[in-house]
Design a protein around this motif. Structure first.
Motif, short mmCIF file in Angstrom:
data_model
loop_
_atom_site.label_atom_id
_atom_site.label_comp_id
_atom_site.label_asym_id
_atom_site.label_seq_id
_atom_site.Cartn_x
_atom_site.Cartn_y
_atom_site.Cartn_z
N HIS A 266 9.06 -0.22 6.65
CA HIS A 266 9.80 0.51 5.62
C HIS A 266 9.89 -0.23 4.29
N LEU A 267 8.78 -0.79 3.89
CA LEU A 267 8.75 -1.55 2.64
C LEU A 267 8.80 -0.59 1.46
N SER A 268 9.61 -0.95 0.46
CA SER A 268 9.66 -0.07 -0.71
C SER A 268 9.94 -0.86 -1.97
N LYS A 269 9.48 -0.31 -3.08
CA LYS A 269 9.76 -0.91 -4.39
C LYS A 269 9.65 0.15 -5.46
N SER A 270 10.62 0.13 -6.38
CA SER A 270 10.57 1.03 -7.53
C SER A 270 10.75 0.24 -8.80
N TYR A 271 10.16 0.74 -9.85
CA TYR A 271 10.38 0.17 -11.16
C TYR A 271 11.12 1.21 -11.97
N GLY A 272 12.42 1.10 -12.00
CA GLY A 272 13.23 2.11 -12.70
C GLY A 272 13.03 3.45 -12.03
N GLU A 273 12.53 4.41 -12.79
CA GLU A 273 12.33 5.76 -12.26
C GLU A 273 11.08 5.86 -11.39
N THR A 274 10.12 4.95 -11.62
CA THR A 274 8.83 5.07 -10.94
C THR A 274 8.89 4.44 -9.55
N VAL A 275 8.50 5.20 -8.55
CA VAL A 275 8.43 4.67 -7.20
C VAL A 275 7.02 4.13 -7.00
N ALA A 276 6.91 2.82 -6.82
CA ALA A 276 5.59 2.21 -6.66
C ALA A 276 5.17 2.23 -5.19
N VAL A 277 6.13 1.87 -4.32
CA VAL A 277 5.83 1.79 -2.89
C VAL A 277 6.99 2.42 -2.14
N GLU A 278 6.69 3.30 -1.20
CA GLU A 278 7.77 3.96 -0.47
C GLU A 278 7.54 4.00 1.02
N ASP A 279 8.46 3.41 1.76
CA ASP A 279 8.47 3.54 3.21
C ASP A 279 7.12 3.17 3.84
N VAL A 280 6.61 2.00 3.46
CA VAL A 280 5.32 1.58 4.00
C VAL A 280 5.54 0.74 5.25
N SER A 281 4.88 1.14 6.33
CA SER A 281 4.98 0.39 7.58
C SER A 281 3.62 0.25 8.21
N PHE A 282 3.29 -0.93 8.69
CA PHE A 282 2.09 -1.13 9.48
C PHE A 282 2.14 -2.51 10.09
N ASP A 283 1.31 -2.73 11.10
CA ASP A 283 1.19 -4.04 11.72
C ASP A 283 -0.25 -4.50 11.57
N VAL A 284 -0.41 -5.81 11.52
CA VAL A 284 -1.76 -6.36 11.49
C VAL A 284 -1.89 -7.31 12.67
N ALA A 285 -2.95 -7.14 13.45
CA ALA A 285 -3.15 -8.00 14.61
C ALA A 285 -3.91 -9.26 14.21
N ARG A 286 -3.66 -10.32 14.93
CA ARG A 286 -4.32 -11.60 14.63
C ARG A 286 -5.83 -11.46 14.73
N GLY A 287 -6.53 -12.00 13.76
CA GLY A 287 -7.99 -12.05 13.81
C GLY A 287 -8.70 -10.79 13.39
N GLU A 288 -7.99 -9.78 12.94
CA GLU A 288 -8.71 -8.58 12.52
C GLU A 288 -8.84 -8.55 11.00
N ILE A 289 -9.75 -7.67 10.56
CA ILE A 289 -9.84 -7.39 9.12
C ILE A 289 -9.11 -6.07 8.93
N PHE A 290 -7.98 -6.13 8.24
CA PHE A 290 -7.16 -4.94 8.02
C PHE A 290 -7.36 -4.50 6.59
N GLY A 291 -7.85 -3.29 6.42
CA GLY A 291 -8.10 -2.80 5.07
C GLY A 291 -6.96 -1.94 4.57
N ILE A 292 -6.66 -2.04 3.29
CA ILE A 292 -5.71 -1.13 2.66
C ILE A 292 -6.50 -0.40 1.60
N LEU A 293 -6.71 0.88 1.85
CA LEU A 293 -7.62 1.67 1.04
C LEU A 293 -6.85 2.67 0.22
N GLY A 294 -7.19 2.80 -1.05
CA GLY A 294 -6.52 3.79 -1.87
C GLY A 294 -7.04 3.73 -3.28
#
Lengths: 320, 245
Positions: free
Chosen positions: A9-37
């Protein structure tokens, strides 16, 4: 196996702008985890919060069991960062930069070795500003790995690299993974995410819209594979009787068979056993790009799927 | 500690590669020193009994301190902040204070070199006197330098980018340069200008250097003012730092 990175549930806003909202994920040891967007959709903000370089408004993060928001100094020696917006003093020489960053860590090796490993031989005396975009990227990735971190964060690592240099970089990252380092890869290049990612999180508008391996994401989308080949004047409508086939069309000596899963293999096999051996048999498989475009234009109803997908993926990994 | 030493060494090398830093630190004070000494006869009475060469040598050593403290160091640090260098270093466990410390160390070193250069020219070309009390002059130099480096680090913290740091630094530096004792001699300045001069920190560096240089002993009052300036600047810097994160 506890995940090496836990984000809840990671979140961050800059004033009115919501940059990140309710982000959740796990990363397992030794994998390549991509964040695509796409650019500007919260990827960099998210990973910078995970590295403790930016404060989060809410949520819980653990990297190697450490909270980067409250204890960043304990975490930093164990991770590596290649930041998107980053620079070195303009007149610093390449060898000086590598030597300097090596001195910040007890595990730092000889700058000559690092130089060679990252294809910067001959550039040791070059100033930072004189380097090409690709060379700068390589230098930054080299600096990110100089302390032999357990986790490395790469943000748009191949930006500015030509296709050949990009593939060289991909091979180097695979080698990094082989040595046991966990890699978090932030990218907007579909092919890169598909080629390198063991698992991906797709982000849109500051939210995670899907998590899974590239193959899972493609399969989940239910998009069809299209098989094309020449038939001359033979009729192949009987192909529709094969399980995964949903449609068969023929036009001007060309046939198109739409289906899912192993449709290509089954159609080929069926054709051969009927004595039809086309020389131009080819398949158009759904790509990650198709999936991505579909997901990032999707209605809110589709957001329910990711939560189930994460648990399924994590459970799958535990069983494996 | 090993990394701070290495960082300082690299910063030193980077400093001398930058033409603007070299010009501000060495060329500008030297040219002005020469021009000003040459503008007056050696027994011009406007300098309160001192010869112009002795008067201006001490004041231009103060100018070197002022230029490095108010302009050169803040511009370098603000430039690093703006360019993402500070963040890149922080991600590799190099805290902000390390960068500040290494920049201040290089600034001090360059101020020493500048002072020696001016001293050599003043002595060899114009027969300026050697300091009567080298220890007092050195102490005054170090206290003055720390004072202006403390001001510079405060400026570095508040300036968002290099251009702002340069603007702010120049704005502060120019009146200091003109009225603290490196411009018109005191007897030529009107009462108004002299009043302003009393309020400028660089004036006290000039006095702290001049008095022991010509044998009038240490100017304790001036040294105390400079120590107070350093203390206040440092306190404000630490307070702003704490407030920010």
């Amino acid at each position: 196996m506890t995940p090496i990175i836990e984000v809840e549930h990671l979140s961050k806003s800059y004033g009115e702008t919501v940059a990140v909202e309710d982000v959740s994920f796990d990363v397992a040891r030794g994998e390549i985890f991509g964040i695509l967007g796409r650019n500007g959709n919260g990827k960099t903000t998210t990973v910078e919060m995970i590295q403790g370089l930016r404060t989060a408004d809410g949520g819980r993060v653990r990297v190697l069991g450490i909270d980067p928001q409250h204890d960043p100094r304990r975490l930093r020696p164990r991770i590596g960062s290649q930041l998107q917006e980053s620079a070195l003093p303009p007149r610093i020489k390449v060898w000086e930069a590598i030597d300097l960053f090596s001195s910040f860590t007890p595990r730092g090796g000889d700058w000559r070795k690092v130089l060679k490993q990252w294809g910067l031989t001959g550039k040791e005396k070059a100033s930072f500003t004189s380097l090409s975009g690709g060379e700068r990227q390589r230098l930054f990735v080299a600096l990110a790995l100089v302390n032999e971190p357990e986790v490395v964060f790469l943000d748009e690592m191949t930006q500015g690299l030509d296709p050949v240099a990009r593939r060289v970089a991909w091979d180097l990252i695979r080698e990094v993974r082989e040595r046991g380092t966990t890699v978090i890869l932030v990218t907007h290049y579909m092919e890169e995410a598909e080629q390198l990612g063991d698992r991906l999180a797709i982000m849109n508008d500051g939210r995670v819209v899907a998590i899974g391996s590239p193959q899972e994401l493609i399969a989940r989308s239910g998009r069809a594979t299209k098989v094309h080949f020449s038939t001359g004047d033979r009729d192949v409508s009987w192909l529709s009787e094969i399980e995964p086939v949903s449609a068969v069309t023929q036009h001007d000596g060309q046939a198109q068979v739409t289906g899912s899963g192993s449709v290509l293999a089954l159609v080929a096999s069926a054709l051969v056993s009927h004595g039809i051996i086309p020389s131009d048999l080819r398949a158009e498989r759904p790509s990650l790009e198709d999936v991505f475009l579909e997901l990032t234009d999707s209605a809110p109803a589709d957001l329910a799927a990711p939560a189930i997908a994460t648990k399924a993926a994590t459970a799958g990994r535990r069983a494996a | 500690m090993r990394s701070l030493t290495k960082l300082t060494w690299v910063e030193l090398k980077l400093f001398v590669r930058e033409p603007l830093s070299i010009i501000f630190t060495f060329a500008f004070p030297l040219v002005l020193l020469v021009v000003l000494i040459a503008s007056f006869t050696p027994n011009d009475p406007a300098f309160g009994g001192l010869r112009p060469s002795d008067y201006y040598l001490a004041s231009y050593i103060a100018v070197v301190i002022g230029a490095i403290g108010l302009i050169v160091v803040p511009v370098r640090i603000a430039g690093y902040r703006e360019g993402g260098v500070l963040r890149r270093l922080r991600a590799s466990s190099v805290p902000g204070w390390s960068v500040f410390a290494s920049q201040a160390a290089v600034g001090l070193g360059m101020a020493v070199v500048g002072a020696i250069l001016l001293g050599a020219v003043g002595r060899l070309a114009y027969g300026a006197a050697l300091p009567a009390s080298l220890i007092s002059v050195t102490a005054a130099f170090l206290i003055g330098a720390f004072s202006f480096l403390a001001l510079g680090l405060l400026l570095a913290l508040i300036a968002p980018n290099a251009r702002a740091a340069q603007g702010l630094g120049l704005l502060l530096f120019l009146p200091l340069w003109l009225l603290s004792g490196a411009g018109p001699p005191p007897d030529v300045m009107g009462a108004g200008m002299r009043h302003v001069s009393e309020a400028l920190p660089l004036t006290y560096v000039v006095r702290a250097l001049q008095d022991p240089w010509v044998g009038s002993g240490a100017n304790v009052a001036a040294l105390l003012v400079l120590i107070a300036v350093a203390a206040v600047a440092t306190a404000v810097t630490l307070w702003l730092e704490r407030r920010a994160g």
